[in-house]
Structure formats: C-alpha cells, structure tokens
Design an enzyme around this catalytic site. Structure first.
Site, PDB file in Angstrom:
ATOM      1  N   HIS A  55     -73.349 -56.899 -17.368  1.00  0.00           N
ATOM      2  CA  HIS A  55     -73.747 -56.360 -18.670  1.00  0.00           C
ATOM      3  C   HIS A  55     -74.838 -55.297 -18.511  1.00  0.00           C
ATOM      4  O   HIS A  55     -75.931 -55.604 -18.038  1.00  0.00           O
ATOM      5  CB  HIS A  55     -74.255 -57.518 -19.544  1.00  0.00           C
ATOM      6  CG  HIS A  55     -74.641 -57.104 -20.911  1.00  0.00           C
ATOM      7  ND1 HIS A  55     -75.939 -57.188 -21.381  1.00  0.00           N
ATOM      8  CD2 HIS A  55     -73.904 -56.609 -21.935  1.00  0.00           C
ATOM      9  CE1 HIS A  55     -75.975 -56.766 -22.629  1.00  0.00           C
ATOM     10  NE2 HIS A  55     -74.757 -56.411 -22.990  1.00  0.00           N
ATOM     11  N   GLU A  94     -69.986 -53.435 -17.752  1.00  0.00           N
ATOM     12  CA  GLU A  94     -70.108 -52.973 -19.136  1.00  0.00           C
ATOM     13  C   GLU A  94     -71.295 -52.040 -19.231  1.00  0.00           C
ATOM     14  O   GLU A  94     -72.368 -52.321 -18.663  1.00  0.00           O
ATOM     15  CB  GLU A  94     -70.317 -54.186 -20.065  1.00  0.00           C
ATOM     16  CG  GLU A  94     -70.279 -53.854 -21.543  1.00  0.00           C
ATOM     17  CD  GLU A  94     -71.623 -53.649 -22.200  1.00  0.00           C
ATOM     18  OE1 GLU A  94     -71.637 -53.491 -23.422  1.00  0.00           O
ATOM     19  OE2 GLU A  94     -72.679 -53.624 -21.500  1.00  0.00           O
ATOM     20  N   HIS A 148     -78.319 -47.600 -23.864  1.00  0.00           N
ATOM     21  CA  HIS A 148     -77.991 -48.535 -24.943  1.00  0.00           C
ATOM     22  C   HIS A 148     -78.441 -48.053 -26.319  1.00  0.00           C
ATOM     23  O   HIS A 148     -77.674 -48.069 -27.284  1.00  0.00           O
ATOM     24  CB  HIS A 148     -78.621 -49.900 -24.646  1.00  0.00           C
ATOM     25  CG  HIS A 148     -78.310 -50.947 -25.672  1.00  0.00           C
ATOM     26  ND1 HIS A 148     -79.044 -51.111 -26.826  1.00  0.00           N
ATOM     27  CD2 HIS A 148     -77.314 -51.864 -25.733  1.00  0.00           C
ATOM     28  CE1 HIS A 148     -78.519 -52.099 -27.542  1.00  0.00           C
ATOM     29  NE2 HIS A 148     -77.472 -52.574 -26.909  1.00  0.00           N
TER      30      HIS A 148
HETATM   31  O1  G3P Z   1     -70.373 -55.247 -25.207  1.00  0.00           O
HETATM   32  C1  G3P Z   1     -70.970 -56.480 -25.419  1.00  0.00           C
HETATM   33  C2  G3P Z   1     -72.438 -56.356 -25.739  1.00  0.00           C
HETATM   34  O2  G3P Z   1     -73.019 -55.466 -24.837  1.00  0.00           O
HETATM   35  C3  G3P Z   1     -72.709 -55.908 -27.141  1.00  0.00           C
HETATM   36  O3  G3P Z   1     -74.073 -55.965 -27.468  1.00  0.00           O
HETATM   37  O4  G3P Z   1     -76.255 -54.903 -27.935  1.00  0.00           O
HETATM   38  O5  G3P Z   1     -75.762 -55.695 -25.659  1.00  0.00           O
HETATM   39  O6  G3P Z   1     -74.623 -53.692 -26.557  1.00  0.00           O
HETATM   40  P1  G3P Z   1     -75.223 -55.016 -26.873  1.00  0.00           P
HETATM   41 CA    CA Z   2     -73.229 -53.154 -24.808  1.00  0.00          CA
END
Ligand code: G3P
Ligand code: CA
Length: 233
Positions: A6, A33, A47
């Site tokens: 992530h 991701e 982000h």
């Molecule tokens: O893609 C899943 C997750 O990353 C969504 O939340 O705020 O971490 O981008 P965020």
């Molecule tokens: Ca994300």
C-alpha cells in the site's frame, strides 16, 4: 490471497516513493498500490492533493509542473515520482494498482496508458485502475474496454456489489471496517475480486482470510507475507 504493498512498502519507507516501490519489488509482492494526482503537465504519484503532509513543498500539486515538483523532498531525500517513473521502475514485474485521486483531463491518461502498452512497458494483466470516483472509472472503461478497473468503496451498499458489476469492474476495493460475508459472497457471485484495505494487524489478516477475500493492501508487505505464510501452512 494477494498481498498489495500500500503506497509501496510505506510502513518502512516514505510512501509512494522509489524506495517504497523498490522494497515492495524486492520481496516479490503480488501488487503495488499507489495514488495518482494531476500536476500541471504530468501525472504524479502522491496521495494528497496538497504537498504539505508528505513533502517539504507547500500548496496544491495541481499548481506545479513536474520539474517544479521534483525539487521537493518527499521523505529521506526522495523525489515525487511521475507516472512514467513508476512504470519504468516496475518494469512490468508486478501488478500495479493505480488509484485515481484528483486526476483530470483523463484523455491524457488514457493516451499515456495506450503508449505504455504499445511500447511494452506494462502488460494489460499488470494494471488495475481504481477510484472512488465511479464516473471516472466508467469513462476510462468506455475508452479502454480491456482495462481492469477496481471500484473503491467504504460502504456496504443495499445491493452489495451490484454497482461494481454495472461498472464492468474487475475488482472491488473495500474498507476492512465495512466488509462482511454477505458482501464478499455477493461480489464473488457476480464474478468480482474482493480486495480489502488497509490492514497490517494479524487479527485483521485472519479475518480477511476467513471471509475469503482475494487480496489485501498492507503498509508492511514483508511482515504481512510472512504472517500469511504461517497462517496457511
Ligand atoms: O486503494 C485502497 C486505499 O489506498 C484507499 O485509501 O486513502 O489509502 O488512498 P487511501
Ligand atoms: Ca490509495
């Protein structure tokens, strides 16, 4: 169960940077991701729509050009990557889940994706575009019918996964705190993969295994991978 890093391996490296991406590649994650924002003249991996939290810059990402953004420190001397950087570093080694945040002029993104594909920089199988903005997903899917799209949600809708089936999505990416067996079963019946975000704790990983989800997003992919190996041994 697939393990997605992530924002890269963001628990141990600055999120959405080269070191986080390389660390994830080193341990052979199933996917990475990252988050995508529009800058003035490029798509960039960060982000927030504001620079303030993760860099030493100030203001909105969309007010800067790529070369201006490259001057900022995104943590430990890292630079904000462009989408092109990401595609090059990955070198088609693993599945990239690119989450659209504040992205606009999607026609340019569609052209970029087409070029990466035709130049052999990434394969269709190794790309998922996800978003909370289902209108943008619908538009992209209309332009690129072969593209895997992931519908993000942090809710359990009355008709469960129907919204994602109607989008012709490949997967649903759902908040770990808003998921249950009925939702997972409904999504699977509709032929959709279910990926849950974001979980690092052993109890949450065990719960997702029990629910039968297909993948999880974690900030600590190395630890999560070894926990999963122990659980499924
Ligand atoms: O893609 C899943 C997750 O990353 C969504 O939340 O705020 O971490 O981008 P965020
Ligand atoms: Ca994300």
């Amino acid at each position: 169960m697939k393990v997605f890093a992530h924002r890269g391996a963001s628990g141990n490296y600055p999120e959405n940077t080269q070191s986080a991406i390389n660390a994830a590649l080193d341990i052979e994650v199933d996917g990475i991701e990252v988050d995508l924002q529009s800058a003035k003249d490029a798509y960039v991996i960060i982000h927030d729509s504001w620079l303030d939290r993760t860099t030493n810059g100030r203001g909105k990402v969309s007010n800067y050009t790529m070369s201006q953004l490259k001057k900022f420190d995104a943590g430990s001397g890292e630079r904000i990557p462009s989408l092109e950087n990401l595609i090059d570093w990955n070198n088609n080694q693993t599945l990239l889940n690119i989450e659209l945040k504040h992205t606009f002029e999607l026609i340019n993104l569609i052209e970029d994706i087409k070029n990466y594909l035709s130049n052999g920089k990434i394969s269709q199988e190794n790309l998922i575009i996800s978003s909370y903005d289902h209108h943008q997903l619908k538009f992209i899917k209309q332009q690129l019918p072969w593209l895997k799209i992931g519908a993000l949600t942090s809710s359990i809708p009355i008709e469960y996964a129907k919204f994602a089936q109607e989008l012709n999505a490949f997967s649903i990416h759902i908040d770990k705190d808003f998921i249950n067996q009925a939702f997972v079963s409904d999504a699977h019946q509709r032929g959709l993969k279910v990926y849950a975000y974001t979980l690092d704790k052993i109890e949450d990983i065990e719960l997702m295994l029990a629910l039968g989800v297909d993948g999880i997003f974690t900030n600590f992919p190395a630890t999560t991978k070894s926990m999963l190996q122990n659980m499924t041994r």
